[in-house]
Write a protein that holds these residues in place. Sequence first.
Motif, PDB file in Angstrom:
ATOM      1  N   TYR A  49     104.694   0.840  15.359  1.00  0.00           N
ATOM      2  CA  TYR A  49     104.802   0.686  13.912  1.00  0.00           C
ATOM      3  C   TYR A  49     104.294  -0.687  13.488  1.00  0.00           C
ATOM      4  N   LEU A  50     103.716  -0.730  12.298  1.00  0.00           N
ATOM      5  CA  LEU A  50     103.253  -1.986  11.727  1.00  0.00           C
ATOM      6  C   LEU A  50     104.424  -2.753  11.122  1.00  0.00           C
ATOM      7  N   TYR A  51     104.166  -3.985  10.721  1.00  0.00           N
ATOM      8  CA  TYR A  51     105.198  -4.844  10.135  1.00  0.00           C
ATOM      9  C   TYR A  51     105.829  -4.233   8.890  1.00  0.00           C
ATOM     10  N   ASN A  52     105.076  -3.371   8.182  1.00  0.00           N
ATOM     11  CA  ASN A  52     105.575  -2.761   6.954  1.00  0.00           C
ATOM     12  C   ASN A  52     106.292  -1.433   7.196  1.00  0.00           C
ATOM     13  N   GLY A  53     106.496  -1.077   8.468  1.00  0.00           N
ATOM     14  CA  GLY A  53     107.210   0.156   8.797  1.00  0.00           C
ATOM     15  C   GLY A  53     106.330   1.380   8.904  1.00  0.00           C
ATOM     16  N   GLN A  54     105.043   1.249   8.610  1.00  0.00           N
ATOM     17  CA  GLN A  54     104.125   2.379   8.716  1.00  0.00           C
ATOM     18  C   GLN A  54     103.611   2.512  10.148  1.00  0.00           C
ATOM     19  N   PRO A  55     103.418   3.744  10.641  1.00  0.00           N
ATOM     20  CA  PRO A  55     102.871   3.900  11.990  1.00  0.00           C
ATOM     21  C   PRO A  55     101.428   3.403  12.062  1.00  0.00           C
ATOM     22  N   LYS A  56     101.075   2.800  13.172  1.00  0.00           N
ATOM     23  CA  LYS A  56      99.708   2.346  13.401  1.00  0.00           C
ATOM     24  C   LYS A  56      98.776   3.553  13.456  1.00  0.00           C
ATOM     25  N   LYS A  57      97.569   3.404  12.947  1.00  0.00           N
ATOM     26  CA  LYS A  57      96.636   4.526  12.943  1.00  0.00           C
ATOM     27  C   LYS A  57      96.259   4.955  14.351  1.00  0.00           C
ATOM     28  N   ASN A  58      95.969   3.992  15.212  1.00  0.00           N
ATOM     29  CA  ASN A  58      95.604   4.313  16.594  1.00  0.00           C
ATOM     30  C   ASN A  58      96.855   4.340  17.458  1.00  0.00           C
ATOM     31  N   GLN A  59      97.288   5.528  17.839  1.00  0.00           N
ATOM     32  CA  GLN A  59      98.467   5.689  18.694  1.00  0.00           C
ATOM     33  C   GLN A  59      98.077   6.063  20.122  1.00  0.00           C
ATOM     34  N   SER A  60      96.818   5.838  20.491  1.00  0.00           N
ATOM     35  CA  SER A  60      96.354   6.222  21.830  1.00  0.00           C
ATOM     36  C   SER A  60      96.183   5.034  22.759  1.00  0.00           C
ATOM     37  N   ALA A  61      96.549   3.828  22.312  1.00  0.00           N
ATOM     38  CA  ALA A  61      96.316   2.633  23.126  1.00  0.00           C
ATOM     39  C   ALA A  61      97.500   2.283  24.020  1.00  0.00           C
ATOM     40  N   GLN A  62      98.705   2.726  23.656  1.00  0.00           N
ATOM     41  CA  GLN A  62      99.903   2.218  24.318  1.00  0.00           C
ATOM     42  C   GLN A  62     100.521   3.219  25.285  1.00  0.00           C
ATOM     43  N   TYR A  63     101.093   2.648  26.350  1.00  0.00           N
ATOM     44  CA  TYR A  63     101.895   3.422  27.291  1.00  0.00           C
ATOM     45  C   TYR A  63     103.351   3.446  26.854  1.00  0.00           C
ATOM     46  N   ALA A  64     103.837   2.317  26.363  1.00  0.00           N
ATOM     47  CA  ALA A  64     105.226   2.197  25.925  1.00  0.00           C
ATOM     48  C   ALA A  64     105.332   1.022  24.966  1.00  0.00           C
TER      49      ALA A  64
END
Length: 255
Positions: free
Chosen positions: A74-89
């Motif tokens: 999630y971004l600082y403003n509470g919105q989900p990040k557009k790219n959700q394919s970069a992270q493992y955890a």
Amino acid sequence: MKFLPFFLFSLLIAACFHPDPDVISPAKPAKLDSLPSAIGRIRLPDGFTRPFYPSGSFASWFRDLPLKPDKTVYLYNGQPKKNQSAQYAVLDQPRSTTDLQQCADVVMRLRAEFLFSQKRYKEICFTDFEGHDYAWKESGNRNDFERYLANVFGWCGSASLEKQLIPVPDFNSIEPGDVLIRGGFPGHAVMVADMALNRNGEKIFTLVQGYQPAQDMHILLNPLAQEASPWYSIPAGDTIYTPEWVFYKQQLRRW
């Protein structure tokens, strides 16, 4: 108000830059029934073991950092990040509520939090691009500490952090807490979170990053892995591909 233009410029160069999202993307998204509870519990590839680090070391402290059961960033403003394919955890750490704690700021935050937890207050110091030191006073007051870090994030960034850190000439000596960094204009920085070895002495490591806009700290996937994995091998060439940035071996730095 004579410092305001420089302050705004500093904020600009501290920000990370988004390269073309089509350049690098993970081969497969993570498909996990459950995520590990801490960095030190991330599953190892067959044949690898974690080296021992003593209690009180940065590597030991880092392994105990908890992970969230939900891998959404999630971004600082509470919105989900557009790219959700970069992270493992995602690290289970408080999220910034302003667009200030970005890539190099996360590296500085983790360094400062470790020293703060060890009450090594006099070692908490960061330097801006002009060489001015921002040292933390010897105090365990959390509210004052947060205000101090906000000031650091405003004046220091990837360009200044690259100057402050010490180059590591031998990439094979990589250790937890080391930083891959490309100084600003634009720039980016990630930190080595954990490491493991096999019987042949081959090293693998994981990376943690923040990004722009300010967002949750997260463990990166390896975009070159055949299966979704956060583990990186030391490359034969000079290039380290991460999901949202490309680094080179000569960009490895240490405190």
